[in-house]
Scaffold this active site. Structure first.
Site, PDB file in Angstrom:
ATOM      1  N   GLU A 181      41.443  13.518   3.827  1.00 24.14           N
ATOM      2  CA  GLU A 181      39.973  13.497   3.971  1.00 24.14           C
ATOM      3  C   GLU A 181      39.498  14.107   5.293  1.00 24.14           C
ATOM      4  O   GLU A 181      38.664  13.526   5.990  1.00 24.14           O
ATOM      5  CB  GLU A 181      39.446  12.062   3.814  1.00 24.14           C
ATOM      6  CG  GLU A 181      39.852  11.442   2.483  1.00 24.14           C
ATOM      7  CD  GLU A 181      39.494   9.962   2.344  1.00 24.14           C
ATOM      8  OE1 GLU A 181      38.906   9.385   3.268  1.00 24.14           O
ATOM      9  OE2 GLU A 181      39.830   9.375   1.301  1.00 24.14           O
ATOM     10  N   ASN A 224      45.026  15.859   0.993  1.00 20.65           N
ATOM     11  CA  ASN A 224      44.529  14.966  -0.063  1.00 20.65           C
ATOM     12  C   ASN A 224      43.065  14.635   0.239  1.00 20.65           C
ATOM     13  O   ASN A 224      42.710  14.351   1.386  1.00 20.65           O
ATOM     14  CB  ASN A 224      45.392  13.692  -0.026  1.00 20.65           C
ATOM     15  CG  ASN A 224      45.096  12.704  -1.119  1.00 20.65           C
ATOM     16  OD1 ASN A 224      45.135  13.043  -2.300  1.00 20.65           O
ATOM     17  ND2 ASN A 224      44.804  11.458  -0.758  1.00 20.65           N
ATOM     18  N   HIS A 260      38.337   9.915  -7.697  1.00 22.94           N
ATOM     19  CA  HIS A 260      37.536   8.687  -7.847  1.00 22.94           C
ATOM     20  C   HIS A 260      36.245   9.069  -8.582  1.00 22.94           C
ATOM     21  O   HIS A 260      35.279   9.528  -7.977  1.00 22.94           O
ATOM     22  CB  HIS A 260      37.244   8.067  -6.474  1.00 22.94           C
ATOM     23  CG  HIS A 260      38.476   7.539  -5.813  1.00 22.94           C
ATOM     24  ND1 HIS A 260      39.174   6.459  -6.301  1.00 22.94           N
ATOM     25  CD2 HIS A 260      39.156   7.968  -4.727  1.00 22.94           C
ATOM     26  CE1 HIS A 260      40.224   6.230  -5.534  1.00 22.94           C
ATOM     27  NE2 HIS A 260      40.245   7.129  -4.572  1.00 22.94           N
ATOM     28  N   GLU A 289      44.626   9.592  -7.090  1.00 23.10           N
ATOM     29  CA  GLU A 289      43.963   8.276  -7.000  1.00 23.10           C
ATOM     30  C   GLU A 289      42.941   8.099  -8.114  1.00 23.10           C
ATOM     31  O   GLU A 289      41.864   7.529  -7.892  1.00 23.10           O
ATOM     32  CB  GLU A 289      43.257   8.136  -5.635  1.00 23.10           C
ATOM     33  CG  GLU A 289      44.164   8.368  -4.444  1.00 23.10           C
ATOM     34  CD  GLU A 289      43.481   8.160  -3.103  1.00 23.10           C
ATOM     35  OE1 GLU A 289      42.404   7.543  -3.052  1.00 23.10           O
ATOM     36  OE2 GLU A 289      44.039   8.618  -2.080  1.00 23.10           O
ATOM     37  N   ASP A 291      40.503   6.942 -10.758  1.00 21.70           N
ATOM     38  CA  ASP A 291      39.900   5.787 -11.436  1.00 21.70           C
ATOM     39  C   ASP A 291      38.497   6.207 -11.878  1.00 21.70           C
ATOM     40  O   ASP A 291      37.949   7.176 -11.360  1.00 21.70           O
ATOM     41  CB  ASP A 291      39.915   4.493 -10.605  1.00 21.70           C
ATOM     42  CG  ASP A 291      39.331   4.597  -9.218  1.00 21.70           C
ATOM     43  OD1 ASP A 291      38.603   5.573  -8.923  1.00 21.70           O
ATOM     44  OD2 ASP A 291      39.577   3.680  -8.409  1.00 21.70           O
TER      45      ASP A 291
HETATM   46  O1  G3I Z   1      38.296  -3.789   8.498  1.00 24.40           O
HETATM   47  C1  G3I Z   1      37.367  -4.640   7.823  1.00 24.40           C
HETATM   48  C2  G3I Z   1      37.339  -5.996   8.458  1.00 24.40           C
HETATM   49  O2  G3I Z   1      36.870  -5.862   9.764  1.00 24.40           O
HETATM   50  C3  G3I Z   1      36.444  -6.923   7.636  1.00 24.40           C
HETATM   51  O3  G3I Z   1      36.514  -8.205   8.162  1.00 24.40           O
HETATM   52  C4  G3I Z   1      36.886  -6.953   6.193  1.00 24.40           C
HETATM   53  C5  G3I Z   1      35.948  -7.774   5.317  1.00 24.40           C
HETATM   54  O4  G3I Z   1      36.235  -7.617   3.956  1.00 24.40           O
HETATM   55  O5  G3I Z   1      36.902  -5.633   5.680  1.00 24.40           O
HETATM   56  C6  G3I Z   1      37.804  -4.774   6.377  1.00 24.40           C
HETATM   57  O6  G3I Z   1      37.814  -3.496   5.790  1.00 24.40           O
HETATM   58  C7  G3I Z   1      38.439  -3.362   4.537  1.00 24.40           C
HETATM   59  C8  G3I Z   1      39.588  -2.383   4.704  1.00 24.40           C
HETATM   60  O7  G3I Z   1      40.151  -2.068   3.472  1.00 24.40           O
HETATM   61  C9  G3I Z   1      40.606  -2.989   5.673  1.00 24.40           C
HETATM   62  O8  G3I Z   1      41.857  -2.523   5.564  1.00 24.40           O
HETATM   63  C10 G3I Z   1      37.419  -2.854   3.540  1.00 24.40           C
HETATM   64  O9  G3I Z   1      36.453  -3.858   3.277  1.00 24.40           O
HETATM   65  C11 G3I Z   1      38.097  -2.466   2.264  1.00 24.40           C
HETATM   66  O10 G3I Z   1      37.141  -1.847   1.413  1.00 24.40           O
HETATM   67  C12 G3I Z   1      39.241  -1.486   2.559  1.00 24.40           C
HETATM   68  O11 G3I Z   1      39.827  -1.147   1.344  1.00 24.40           O
HETATM   69  C13 G3I Z   1      40.719  -0.049   1.219  1.00 24.40           C
HETATM   70  C14 G3I Z   1      40.023   1.323   1.438  1.00 24.40           C
HETATM   71  O12 G3I Z   1      40.928   2.355   1.056  1.00 24.40           O
HETATM   72  C15 G3I Z   1      39.626   1.615   2.875  1.00 24.40           C
HETATM   73  O13 G3I Z   1      39.068   2.901   2.956  1.00 24.40           O
HETATM   74  C16 G3I Z   1      41.197  -0.176  -0.223  1.00 24.40           C
HETATM   75  O14 G3I Z   1      42.034  -1.318  -0.328  1.00 24.40           O
HETATM   76  C17 G3I Z   1      41.961   1.064  -0.669  1.00 24.40           C
HETATM   77  O15 G3I Z   1      42.123   1.023  -2.075  1.00 24.40           O
HETATM   78  C18 G3I Z   1      41.172   2.324  -0.333  1.00 24.40           C
HETATM   79  O16 G3I Z   1      41.928   3.458  -0.727  1.00 24.40           O
HETATM   80  C19 G3I Z   1      41.345   4.735  -0.400  1.00 24.40           C
HETATM   81  C20 G3I Z   1      42.487   5.692  -0.187  1.00 24.40           C
HETATM   82  O17 G3I Z   1      43.360   5.222   0.799  1.00 24.40           O
HETATM   83  C21 G3I Z   1      41.966   7.077   0.193  1.00 24.40           C
HETATM   84  N1  G3I Z   1      41.039   7.547  -0.795  1.00 24.40           N
HETATM   85  C22 G3I Z   1      39.927   6.662  -1.080  1.00 24.40           C
HETATM   86  C23 G3I Z   1      40.442   5.296  -1.516  1.00 24.40           C
HETATM   87  C24 G3I Z   1      39.303   4.406  -1.896  1.00 24.40           C
HETATM   88  O18 G3I Z   1      38.475   4.091  -0.786  1.00 24.40           O
END
Ligand code: G3I
Length: 379
Positions: A181, A224, A260, A289, A291
């Site tokens: 990205e 990617n 996505h 990825e 969905d």
């Molecule tokens: O860091 C915050 C934290 O401070 C807060 O307390 C907490 C509350 O829920 O959220 C935390 O962030 C989360 C983050 O993961 C932490 O690791 C986000 O809410 C959550 O949405 C995030 O999810 C991941 C996301 O990448 C982050 O961008 C998903 O599990 C994961 O499936 C997703 O995967 C990405 C790929 O890597 C790249 N392409 C897009 C794809 C979908 O976003």
């Protein structure tokens, strides 16, 4: 590790609808030798791996999943999930477990346990692994984002991280998302958001590929991104950058589209053509990825027509990959709605995966399987 045969032009010799007819006529296997219906991996042609994200880290850490203790990862602790994972898929991508914040939470401390477990599981079940991801603007730990490093120190931090990860899994990871990205929707480098590009300049991208290649010369190294399924400013920016890097002999092997998608937008009809232009540069391509989410307010269920449209999008994406010679890895971002990132991220949207929360197969699952059977039958 899979030995791949060269892609044949005849791979899509029959359509998915025709495959169902062939199954009925007894030409294609409707059931495997053990009497069970073929899984996605069983149905796939020999030169295509069918992958999924292995759920853990990221949004899973904050969710209250039935049957799991808070913070437990579905990949490690949900036995039904693990059975489906090995049965249905021939490739795994750690959803969050190889991202910086998860695997390298403090300077000098790596936490490899869950990434190691995924790689071990994949080896046991003869699955490929896609490493995700090394240079990204998101999910970096505070010690990196807020650290007080000189450019030289930060460069050393990145090099150490890349070579430690790629080196640790040398020979066990088939494809790495080296740079994730890096462009915005307008096709501009995310210079202010991406700490590596901001602090070290755009040349760091080529260095990341070079360092990864040094650590594992056999791993295939990818760019990617999302919203690059179609031809537009963002995918055009990759097309230009990659040509430039190839001229400089930077070891770039592939370009992958995340996929996505949402039923509220049209399907990107030029996906095949877009993948093909990268294939024509001599690259591998992949869908990494996929969905397909939909608008469904909380407490409601998707309609039949939403599920049919979703199935159609999954099928079209797979057909596009099948039609491109070196599109050899097709990964869906999770397979059960139970653990999807979508409802956590997009309020009022969900149901993006090919199985329900209770692991029931949706029309999208059967669309993928029939399309794979059709492609394998065309050999
Ligand atoms: O860091 C915050 C934290 O401070 C807060 O307390 C907490 C509350 O829920 O959220 C935390 O962030 C989360 C983050 O993961 C932490 O690791 C986000 O809410 C959550 O949405 C995030 O999810 C991941 C996301 O990448 C982050 O961008 C998903 O599990 C994961 O499936 C997703 O995967 C990405 C790929 O890597 C790249 N392409 C897009 C794809 C979908 O976003």
């Amino acid at each position: 590790m899979h030995i791949r045969t060269p892609r044949r032009a005849t791979r899509l010799a029959v359509t998915a609808a025709a495959a169902t007819a062939l199954v009925l006529a007894g030409t294609l296997p409707a059931t495997a030798a053990n009497g069970k219906h073929p899984s996605l991996r069983d149905a796939a042609p020999a030169d295509l791996v069918i992958g999924t994200a292995a759920a853990g880290g990221g949004h899973h850490l904050a969710q209250d999943y039935e049957g799991l203790e808070p913070g437990q990862s579905p990949f490690l602790h949900d036995q039904q999930y693990r059975r489906e994972l090995k049965h249905e898929f021939s490739s795994l991508s750690p959803e969050n477990q190889m991202k910086w914040e998860f695997i390298h939470p403090e300077q000098g401390r790596y936490d490899f346990a869950e990434a190691d477990a995924i790689v071990k599981f994949a080896r046991q079940h003869k699955q490929d692994v896609r490493g995700h991801t090394l240079l990204w603007h998101s999910q970096n730990p505070a010690w990196v984002e807020e650290g007080d490093f000189t450019a030289e120190e930060l460069r050393a931090v990145l090099k150490d991280h890349i070579q430690t990860l790629v080196g640790r899994y040398k020979g066990q990871i088939d494809q790495w998302d080296v740079a994730n990205e890096i462009f915005d929707e307008g096709g501009n480098l995310r210079t202010s958001e991406n700490i590596w590009i901001r602090e070290l300049g755009p040349g760091i991208i080529a260095d990341a590929f070079r360092w990864a290649h040094e650590a594992d010369p056999d791993a295939k190294l990818f760019f990617n991104d999302y919203n690059v399924e179609w031809k537009g400013p963002k995918s055009n920016a990759y097309y230009a950058l990659i040509q430039d890097l190839l001229k400089q002999d930077v070891p770039v092997d592939g370009f992958s589209v995340q996929g996505h998608l949402s039923t509220q937008y049209g399907f990107p009809g030029d996906l095949r053509e877009n993948l093909q232009r990268f294939d024509d540069l001599g690259l591998e391509t992949a869908i990494t990825e996929l969905d397909v989410r939909m608008n469904v307010p909380e407490g409601q269920q998707p309609t039949e027509s939403q599920l049919a449209q979703q199935a159609d999008y999954y099928q079209q994406a797979l057909e596009a990959c099948l039609a491109v010679d070196d599109c050899n890895s097709f990964t869906i971002w999770g397979f059960t709605d139970r653990y999807s990132w979508v409802p956590v991220f997009f309020t009022g949207e969900g149901f993006a995966n090919v199985m329900t929360e209770d692991y029931e197969r949706k029309p999208a699952y059967y669309a993928l399987r029939d399309t794979l059977l059709a492609a394998a039958g065309g050999k």
